[in-house]
Design an enzyme around this catalytic site. Structure first.
Site, PDB file in Angstrom:
ATOM      1  N   ASP A 183       0.831  -1.214   0.000  1.00  0.00           N
ATOM      2  CA  ASP A 183       0.000   0.000   0.000  1.00  0.00           C
ATOM      3  C   ASP A 183       0.864   1.262   0.000  1.00  0.00           C
ATOM      4  OD1 ASP A 183      -2.342   1.428  -0.019  1.00  0.00           O
ATOM      5  OD2 ASP A 183      -2.645   1.319   2.146  1.00  0.00           O
ATOM      6  N   ASN A 195     -11.140  -2.570  -5.113  1.00  0.00           N
ATOM      7  CA  ASN A 195     -10.382  -1.618  -5.928  1.00  0.00           C
ATOM      8  C   ASN A 195     -11.069  -1.274  -7.257  1.00  0.00           C
ATOM      9  OD1 ASN A 195      -7.147  -2.862  -4.772  1.00  0.00           O
ATOM     10  ND2 ASN A 195      -8.282  -1.065  -4.088  1.00  0.00           N
TER      11      ASN A 195
HETATM   12  C1  IPE Z   1      -5.426  -2.711   0.021  1.00  0.00           C
HETATM   13  O1  IPE Z   1      -5.096  -1.378  -0.180  1.00  0.00           O
HETATM   14  C2  IPE Z   1      -5.457  -3.448  -1.288  1.00  0.00           C
HETATM   15  C3  IPE Z   1      -4.182  -3.608  -1.975  1.00  0.00           C
HETATM   16  C4  IPE Z   1      -3.013  -3.268  -1.499  1.00  0.00           C
HETATM   17  C5  IPE Z   1      -4.259  -4.218  -3.267  1.00  0.00           C
HETATM   18  P1  IPE Z   1      -6.200  -0.245  -0.371  1.00  0.00           P
HETATM   19  O2  IPE Z   1      -5.463   1.019  -0.576  1.00  0.00           O
HETATM   20  O3  IPE Z   1      -7.169  -0.632  -1.414  1.00  0.00           O
HETATM   21  O4  IPE Z   1      -6.947  -0.262   1.041  1.00  0.00           O
HETATM   22  P2  IPE Z   1      -7.721   0.901   1.801  1.00  0.00           P
HETATM   23  O5  IPE Z   1      -8.692   1.486   0.822  1.00  0.00           O
HETATM   24  O6  IPE Z   1      -6.710   1.895   2.237  1.00  0.00           O
HETATM   25  O7  IPE Z   1      -8.368   0.231   2.962  1.00  0.00           O
HETATM   26  C1  IPE Z   2      -1.632   0.199  -3.323  1.00  0.00           C
HETATM   27  O1  IPE Z   2      -1.398   1.569  -3.378  1.00  0.00           O
HETATM   28  C2  IPE Z   2      -1.870  -0.404  -4.690  1.00  0.00           C
HETATM   29  C3  IPE Z   2      -3.243  -0.854  -4.919  1.00  0.00           C
HETATM   30  C4  IPE Z   2      -4.213  -0.839  -4.049  1.00  0.00           C
HETATM   31  C5  IPE Z   2      -3.531  -1.360  -6.252  1.00  0.00           C
HETATM   32  P1  IPE Z   2      -2.579   2.614  -3.398  1.00  0.00           P
HETATM   33  O2  IPE Z   2      -2.951   2.898  -4.814  1.00  0.00           O
HETATM   34  O3  IPE Z   2      -3.698   2.157  -2.525  1.00  0.00           O
HETATM   35  O4  IPE Z   2      -1.870   3.889  -2.771  1.00  0.00           O
HETATM   36  P2  IPE Z   2      -2.498   4.915  -1.735  1.00  0.00           P
HETATM   37  O5  IPE Z   2      -3.001   4.117  -0.576  1.00  0.00           O
HETATM   38  O6  IPE Z   2      -3.595   5.630  -2.448  1.00  0.00           O
HETATM   39  O7  IPE Z   2      -1.358   5.794  -1.377  1.00  0.00           O
HETATM   40 MG    MG Z   3      -4.073   2.398  -0.558  1.00  0.00          MG
END
Ligand code: IPE
Ligand code: IPE
Ligand code: MG
Length: 250
Positions: free
Chosen positions: A30, A78
Site C-alpha cells: 500500500d 479496488n
Molecule cells: C489494500 O489497499 C489493497 C491492496 C493493497 C491491493 P487499499 O489502498 O485498497 O486499502 P484501503 O482502501 O486503504 O483500505
Molecule cells: C496500493 O497503493 C496499490 C493498490 C491498491 C492497487 P494505493 O494505490 O492504494 O496507494 P495509496 O493508498 O492511495 O497511497
Molecule cells: Mg491504498
C-alpha cells in the site's frame, strides 16, 4: 566466491535466526498513490514504481528462505477506483507477468493467483495468469501467490456457496472442511503479514487465514519498500511470542 553484493546481503540478514524464518509472509502493498502525489506525479506512476519494490521483496524472500509469499495486488474493492486507474492496473499487471515470469521461473518460483475470476478481469490478463501458473507449477523454491481481484469475504462467500452446492450437511461443517473449500487449501496460514504506508488495517486481505498471523505495520510507502524492510519485519516477527491462545513457554 563472495563479491560485494554477497557481503552486503549477509550484513542485511544479520540478526535473523535461520531456523525461525516465517514459512508464509503476506504483504499488503500500500501507498503507491501517496508516493506519487508527494512527487507531483500521477497515481499510476506510483504503481509503476512498485515494480522494483516487488521484485526486490521477492528476491529477498527467496534469499532468507521464505517458502510462501502472498502479495495483495488488487482487491475486490479496488474496482471503485477511477476507470483509468483500474485499466492501468490491469495492463500493468499483465506487463509485469510478461516481463518477469521467465526470470521467476529460473529462480524456482511457483506463481499462483488467488481471487475471483470474473468478467471484469480482461481476458488477456487472465490468459497470462494461467500461462504463468502452468509454466511454473513444478517449482518449489518459493510459492508467490498474487492476490488479484481478491477479497477475504468473497473467498469465504465462495467457500460457503461451494459447500452448499456440494450438499455438505451442517453436522459435517468444521474448520477443517471450511479450509478445504478455500481457494488454495494447500497454502499454510501466513505467519507474518506486513502492511506498508502507515495504515493499520487489513482491508479484506486473507481474513480466514490470518487468524493467528503476526502483524507488522511499516510507515514505508510501497514503492520505497526493499528487502531490508522485509528483513526488519522478520526480525520483529522473531521477537514476538506466538501463544495461539495458550500460555507462554509451554
Ligand atoms: C489494500 O489497499 C489493497 C491492496 C493493497 C491491493 P487499499 O489502498 O485498497 O486499502 P484501503 O482502501 O486503504 O483500505
Ligand atoms: C496500493 O497503493 C496499490 C493498490 C491498491 C492497487 P494505493 O494505490 O492504494 O496507494 P495509496 O493508498 O492511495 O497511497
Ligand atoms: Mg491504498
Amino acid at each position: 566466491m563472495g563479491d560485494m553484493g554477497d557481503i552486503d546481503a549477509n550484513l542485511e540478514l544479520e540478526g535473523i535466526d535461520p531456523s525461525r524464518v516465517p514459512v508464509h509472509v503476506g504483504c499488503v502493498m500500500d501507498g503507491n498513490g501517496r508516493w506519487a502525489k508527494k512527487r507531483g506525479l500521477p497515481r499510476t506512476a506510483g504503481h509503476s514504481a512498485g515494480e522494483e519494490a516487488l521484485m526486490d521483496t521477492i528476491n529477498g524472500a527467496i534469499e532468507v528462505g521464505v517458502k510462501w509469499l502472498t502479495v495483495y495486488a488488487f482487491s475486490t474493492e479496488n474496482w471503485k477506483r477511477p476507470p483509468d486507474e483500474v485499466r492501468f492496473l490491469m495492463r500493468f499487471n499483465e506487463g509485469l507477468l510478461l516481463k518477469h515470469r521467465d526470470e521467476l521461473n529460473d529462480k524456482g518460483v511457483r506463481i499462483r493467483f488467488t481471487g475471483r475470476r470474473d468478467w471484469r478481469v480482461p481476458r488477456r490478463l487472465m490468459k497470462r495468469m494461467d500461462d504463468s501458473c502452468e509454466l511454473t507449477q513444478d517449482n518449489r523454491v518459493m510459492t508467490l501467490t498474487v492476490a488479484f481481484n481478491y477479497g477475504g469475504r468473497a473467498e469465504i462467500v465462495d467457500a460457503v456457496a461451494a459447500m452448499i452446492a456440494d450438499g455438505v450437511p451442517a453436522s459435517r461443517v468444521s474448520e477443517k472442511v471450511i479450509k478445504s473449500y478455500m481457494y488454495y487449501p494447500d497454502m499454510p496460514d501466513p505467519d507474518l503479514v506486513i502492511r506498508t504506508s502507515g495504515e493499520y488495517r487489513i482491508s479484506n486481505f486473507l481474513l480466514w487465514e490470518l487468524a493467528y498471523s503476526e502483524l507488522v505495520f511499516s510507515d514505508v510507502l510501497w514503492p520505497d519498500f526493499r528487502r531490508c524492510h522485509l528483513f526488519r519485519a522478520i526480525r520483529e516477527f522473531q521477537s514476538r511470542d506466538r501463544r495461539y491462545g495458550g500460555v507462554e513457554g509451554l
